[in-house]
Design a protein around this motif. Structure first.
Motif, PDB file in Angstrom:
ATOM      1  N   LYS A 123       0.839  -1.209   0.000  1.00  0.00           N
ATOM      2  CA  LYS A 123       0.000   0.000   0.000  1.00  0.00           C
ATOM      3  C   LYS A 123       0.869   1.253   0.000  1.00  0.00           C
ATOM      4  N   ARG A 124       1.886   1.275   0.828  1.00  0.00           N
ATOM      5  CA  ARG A 124       2.788   2.431   0.837  1.00  0.00           C
ATOM      6  C   ARG A 124       3.471   2.579  -0.520  1.00  0.00           C
ATOM      7  N   ASN A 125       3.899   1.466  -1.107  1.00  0.00           N
ATOM      8  CA  ASN A 125       4.595   1.564  -2.396  1.00  0.00           C
ATOM      9  C   ASN A 125       3.663   2.086  -3.480  1.00  0.00           C
ATOM     10  N   ALA A 126       2.397   1.696  -3.433  1.00  0.00           N
ATOM     11  CA  ALA A 126       1.424   2.235  -4.389  1.00  0.00           C
ATOM     12  C   ALA A 126       1.276   3.744  -4.204  1.00  0.00           C
ATOM     13  N   ASP A 127       1.297   4.206  -2.952  1.00  0.00           N
ATOM     14  CA  ASP A 127       1.240   5.645  -2.693  1.00  0.00           C
ATOM     15  C   ASP A 127       2.508   6.343  -3.190  1.00  0.00           C
ATOM     16  N   MET A 128       3.627   5.661  -3.102  1.00  0.00           N
ATOM     17  CA  MET A 128       4.875   6.227  -3.635  1.00  0.00           C
ATOM     18  C   MET A 128       4.804   6.373  -5.147  1.00  0.00           C
ATOM     19  N   VAL A 129       4.191   5.410  -5.809  1.00  0.00           N
ATOM     20  CA  VAL A 129       3.970   5.527  -7.250  1.00  0.00           C
ATOM     21  C   VAL A 129       3.083   6.730  -7.545  1.00  0.00           C
ATOM     22  N   GLU A 130       2.014   6.901  -6.778  1.00  0.00           N
ATOM     23  CA  GLU A 130       1.146   8.068  -6.963  1.00  0.00           C
ATOM     24  C   GLU A 130       1.917   9.367  -6.725  1.00  0.00           C
ATOM     25  N   SER A 131       2.821   9.351  -5.765  1.00  0.00           N
ATOM     26  CA  SER A 131       3.642  10.533  -5.498  1.00  0.00           C
ATOM     27  C   SER A 131       4.539  10.849  -6.688  1.00  0.00           C
ATOM     28  N   MET A 132       5.065   9.821  -7.327  1.00  0.00           N
ATOM     29  CA  MET A 132       5.892  10.014  -8.519  1.00  0.00           C
ATOM     30  C   MET A 132       5.062  10.566  -9.675  1.00  0.00           C
ATOM     31  N   LEU A 133       3.842  10.084  -9.800  1.00  0.00           N
ATOM     32  CA  LEU A 133       2.977  10.576 -10.873  1.00  0.00           C
ATOM     33  C   LEU A 133       2.545  12.018 -10.609  1.00  0.00           C
ATOM     34  N   ALA A 134       2.352  12.373  -9.341  1.00  0.00           N
ATOM     35  CA  ALA A 134       2.060  13.766  -9.008  1.00  0.00           C
ATOM     36  C   ALA A 134       3.248  14.652  -9.359  1.00  0.00           C
ATOM     37  N   HIS A 135       4.447  14.175  -9.079  1.00  0.00           N
ATOM     38  CA  HIS A 135       5.677  14.877  -9.467  1.00  0.00           C
ATOM     39  C   HIS A 135       5.687  15.106 -10.986  1.00  0.00           C
ATOM     40  N   TYR A 136       5.345  14.078 -11.729  1.00  0.00           N
ATOM     41  CA  TYR A 136       5.291  14.171 -13.197  1.00  0.00           C
ATOM     42  C   TYR A 136       4.281  15.237 -13.634  1.00  0.00           C
ATOM     43  N   ASP A 137       3.100  15.227 -13.032  1.00  0.00           N
ATOM     44  CA  ASP A 137       2.065  16.201 -13.404  1.00  0.00           C
ATOM     45  C   ASP A 137       2.510  17.632 -13.124  1.00  0.00           C
ATOM     46  N   GLN A 138       3.298  17.826 -12.076  1.00  0.00           N
ATOM     47  CA  GLN A 138       3.747  19.158 -11.685  1.00  0.00           C
ATOM     48  C   GLN A 138       5.038  19.578 -12.379  1.00  0.00           C
ATOM     49  N   SER A 139       5.643  18.674 -13.134  1.00  0.00           N
ATOM     50  CA  SER A 139       6.929  18.939 -13.773  1.00  0.00           C
ATOM     51  C   SER A 139       6.743  19.707 -15.076  1.00  0.00           C
ATOM     52  N   VAL A 140       7.431  20.819 -15.214  1.00  0.00           N
ATOM     53  CA  VAL A 140       7.385  21.560 -16.475  1.00  0.00           C
ATOM     54  C   VAL A 140       8.089  20.772 -17.573  1.00  0.00           C
ATOM     55  N   HIS A 141       8.984  19.860 -17.166  1.00  0.00           N
ATOM     56  CA  HIS A 141       9.716  19.026 -18.121  1.00  0.00           C
ATOM     57  C   HIS A 141       8.924  17.799 -18.553  1.00  0.00           C
ATOM     58  N   LYS A 142       7.847  17.490 -17.827  1.00  0.00           N
ATOM     59  CA  LYS A 142       7.088  16.256 -18.020  1.00  0.00           C
ATOM     60  C   LYS A 142       8.017  15.047 -17.886  1.00  0.00           C
ATOM     61  N   MET A 143       8.662  14.991 -16.707  1.00  0.00           N
ATOM     62  CA  MET A 143       9.559  13.900 -16.349  1.00  0.00           C
ATOM     63  C   MET A 143       9.141  13.311 -15.007  1.00  0.00           C
TER      64      MET A 143
END
Length: 764
Positions: free
Chosen positions: A398-418
């Motif tokens: 469950k925590r790892n799934a939340d970490m994946v969501e955190s990475m995807l949130a990072h991607y959404d907020q990235s001007v580089h789309k990375m």
């Protein structure tokens, strides 16, 4: 006779109990492991995956005060070195086991006597507020740390919840007792790291403020709320900035004494008290990535009282719950300490990065609301994709799934789309190589632990892998390799990109995205473009398609590799080991090559410029402290000599992990080294995260039960276990003989039992 029988039965019960640890697994954890030499762990108090890491710092004084920035920035990554004789104070944020320094926010130090606002020096601690200490008067446990500050005759105790650190200082009788708040202090300090600090005296027990820094994270803001258990009698501060902006409100006020607000770059504040003999002064210190109001809300939610022992008990109960996810029976006391300290280290991070109401600071420096997941930070992905995140897919899905969501949130907020590369505290550091968020995401999708929008996740992976501006990717996509004359560490990048591309292909195949599968399956073969058949090693290529002429297979400098050499990285094709072995001449040539990695002798010249490699972390040319080699001991499983995996794994476990402060053969790297230990002790390892398969090794446990989140249990048993019986004669899964040295994740999560039959002789 009945009495003798009963006594015998009682003794046998005691003997059986002595072989198994009680549920108080906290007692086996030694946070001092890794605090000496290159382990770079911290011994202080934190909750599982906690946002606060409240720990002592020993010698991290600021650059402008004559500190050790130039030569020791690497040494003090965690702020603490076991062989240092003094403590500067206790700060609230720390990395665990990294190879780079930052954090060390908001240092507190209790003192008595004449007020001194500079930290002093290690050789003359009396010139500042630091203090000598002895390890004899120091104690470290999960969620608890204590030490006697000899120069001030103060006992300092620390504990923590997720977002709040709690201090308890036992003072002598004094008319001049102080608590110093150093807003200048930090790990990896230099003159302009602080861009701004602010302090506000809300009342005579409550202080709020924030700190903005430009360190490894280029723009990082941390807010705090600090509360004392008794009112201070007076307070003050000093601004050490060379240019004191708006000093004294254009000289209208003296801000240095009893003035309720102060702002500037380099500020130290102090709070005065009068104390009785043995009086305990308590401090609650809450953090927030969003606001001082958020920090205060975190404090009120997590520690609404002043009972220090209650906080300690509750946090240690959390640790027992997390540590109890793996119940192991081990041969010796030292093995228990190594095993549960490793498990503890894997649960230190990534760290929570949101307030109790779900708000957090995003990569775009705006505030966001985490909806349906916990937001995490501190992603040392070049290290942790290998074993830490696969470990979470078993014990913390469950925590790892939340970490994946955190990475995807990072991607959404990235001007580089990375997706993140190495990120922490709403910043991308771009440290190391590859785009290994892809590996973490793929592994979670393939193993079924991520239940979110898998197509959205795949799209983020694909977009990341097509960003031509990123670190040689344009050349990689055009030429099929990164050319060394255009972009350094070219071979390492080519190999790691190829592996990440394979991960993308696996997810695309699972989701029936055939176009993506075909594209990235082709890209995953690019490792072949940097393999030089004529010499049998990976070798840097130039942009004209020729191999680099000046080439040394043992050198780690300017040869196309990062944290490794051609000998190590020629074994880095985790997604296609069988193809790699065939390319290198098959079993007949590959096995001797792999053997030599562990047995060869490196010349002294190899060590002369290696700041981050110590002789203790090396076995032959196998560098356990550098992650590119973490899978190689398991490669024998793809040859006709899998028994050598069993032999090598047990050798590495014995040589690289000890229950001592210098017990880690390299940086723990946010838990990666510890995750390797846990997997290998249990008898299997994820050679290629992104697949469902684990390679079997040689378990060091007698028995272990993994408590899965689905309510089932997976048990590992090693029959005839001993220090000499390192070889596996056969393996059974739920009583059925395994014919290959591999285990599937889908079989594990069903629950059941994996039984190893051990022997002193290899089954060849």
């Amino acid at each position: 006779m009945k009495k003798l029988f009963f006594l015998s039965l009682l003794l046998s019960c005691f003997s059986a109990f002595a072989q198994k640890p009680a549920f108080d697994l906290v007692r086996w954890v030694n946070p001092m492991i890794g605090t000496h030499k290159m382990g770079h762990t911290y011994p202080g108090a934190t909750a599982p995956f906690g946002m606060v890491q409240l720990s002592p710092d020993t010698d991290t004084i600021p650059y402008e005060m004559g500190g050790k920035y130039n030569k020791d920035v690497y040494k003090y990554c965690a702020g603490y070195q076991y062989d240092d004789p003094t403590i500067v104070g206790f700060s609230h944020t720390h990395f665990s086991g990294t190879g780079h320094s930052d954090l060390g926010d908001f240092l507190l130090m209790p003192t008595v006597g004449k007020l001194q606002l500079n930290p002093g020096t290690e050789d003359k601690p009396e010139t500042g507020y630091r203090s000598k200490f002895s390890h004899n008067n120091e104690r470290a446990e999960p969620a608890y740390y204590s030490v006697k500050l000899d120069d001030h005759n103060i006992t300092a105790e620390l504990t923590a919840t997720n977002r709040v650190g709690m201090h308890q200082y036992t003072f002598p009788k004094s008319e001049e007792a102080h608590v110093i708040l150093d807003l200048m202090h930090g790990i990896y300090n230099y003159e302009d790291k602080n861009t701004w600090t602010f302090l506000r005296i809300e009342n005579d027990t409550l202080i709020t403020g924030y700190r903005q820094t430009n360190g490894w994270a280029r723009t990082r803001t941390v807010y705090f709320a600090m509360s004392f258990s008794k009112p201070f009698t007076s307070f003050g501060n000093k601004d050490y900035s060379k240019a004191q902006v708006y000093k004294g409100f254009w000289r209208k006020f003296d801000q240095s004494k009893n003035f309720p607000e102060i702002a500037g770059k380099q500020i130290r504040a102090y709070f005065d008290f009068k104390t009785q003999e043995g009086e305990k002064l308590k401090v609650k210190f809450a953090l927030s990535p969003v606001s001082t109001a958020g920090a205060l809300a975190n404090m009120r939610a997590e520690i609404p009282h002043w009972d220090f022992d209650r906080v300690k008990r509750a946090s240690q109960a959390q640790w027992n719950q997390e540590l109890g996810k793996v119940r192991a029976v081990l041969p010796t006391k030292d093995d228990y300490i190594n095993f549960y300290t490793a498990l503890y280290h894997t649960f230190l991070g990534p760290t929570t990065y949101q307030d109790v109401d779900g708000q957090y600071r995003g990569l775009d420096q705006n505030n966001h609301q985490a909806k349906g997941f916990t937001n995490y930070t501190t992603f040392s992905l070049w290290d942790t994709y290998r074993a830490l995140h696969p470990w979470f897919n078993i014990v913390q899905p469950k925590r790892n799934a939340d970490m994946v969501e955190s990475m995807l949130a990072h991607y959404d907020q990235s001007v580089h789309k990375m997706l993140p590369v190495w990120s922490h505290h709403a910043n991308e550091n771009w440290c190391m190589i590859g785009y290994h968020s892809v590996s973490v995401i793929a592994d979670a999708i393939i193993k079924g632990t991520y239940q979110g929008d898998a197509n959205r996740a795949l799209d983020a992976c694909v977009t990341t892998a097509r960003q031509s501006y990123y670190d040689g990717l344009q050349y990689y996509m055009e030429l099929g390799f990164v050319p060394e004359d255009k972009n350094g560490s070219s071979v390492s990048k080519t190999l790691e990109y190829a592996y990440d591309d394979w991960c993308i292909a696996q997810v695309a195949q699972k989701l029936n995205r055939s176009d993506v599968y075909q594209e990235f399956s082709r890209r995953s073969q690019n490792w072949k473009n940097v393999y030089d058949k004529s010499i049998g090693y990976m070798r840097p290529k130039l942009s004209d398609g020729t191999f680099k002429k000046e080439f040394d297979v043992l050198s780690t400098h300017n040869q196309g590799f990062i944290e490794g050499n051609a000998w190590n990285y020629s074994l880095y094709v985790p997604h296609a080991p069988q193809e790699m072995i065939q390319a290198m001449g098959g079993n007949q040539k590959f096995v001797p090559h792999l053997d030599s990695l562990f047995t060869m002798h490196l010349p002294d010249e190899f060590f002369k410029d290696t700041e981050d490699i110590t002789r203790e972390g090396i076995i032959g040319n196998y560098v356990h402290g550098n992650e590119p080699a973490h899978h190689v001991a398991y490669l024998y499983n793809w040859t006709d000599q899998p028994w050598k995996t069993q032999e090598r794994v047990r050798m590495i476990l014995k040589k690289q992990y000890h229950p001592t402060p210098d017990g880690l053969g390299g940086n723990d790297d946010c838990g990666q080294m510890s995750a390797w230990y846990l997997f290998s002790s249990l008898g299997f390892y994820p050679v290629a995260p992104g697949s469902d398969q684990y390679a079997l090794g040689s378990p060091a446990v007698k028995e272990a039960a993994i408590q899965l989140e689905n309510g089932k249990s997976f048990t590992i048993e090693a029959r005839n276990q001993s220090e000499k019986n390192v070889y596996v004669q056969k393996v059974e899964l739920n009583g059925k003989l395994l014919t290959q040295p591999f285990l599937n994740h889908k079989d594990m999560v069903k629950g059941g039992k994996l039984t190893f039959y051990m022997s002193a002789k290899p089954r060849k």
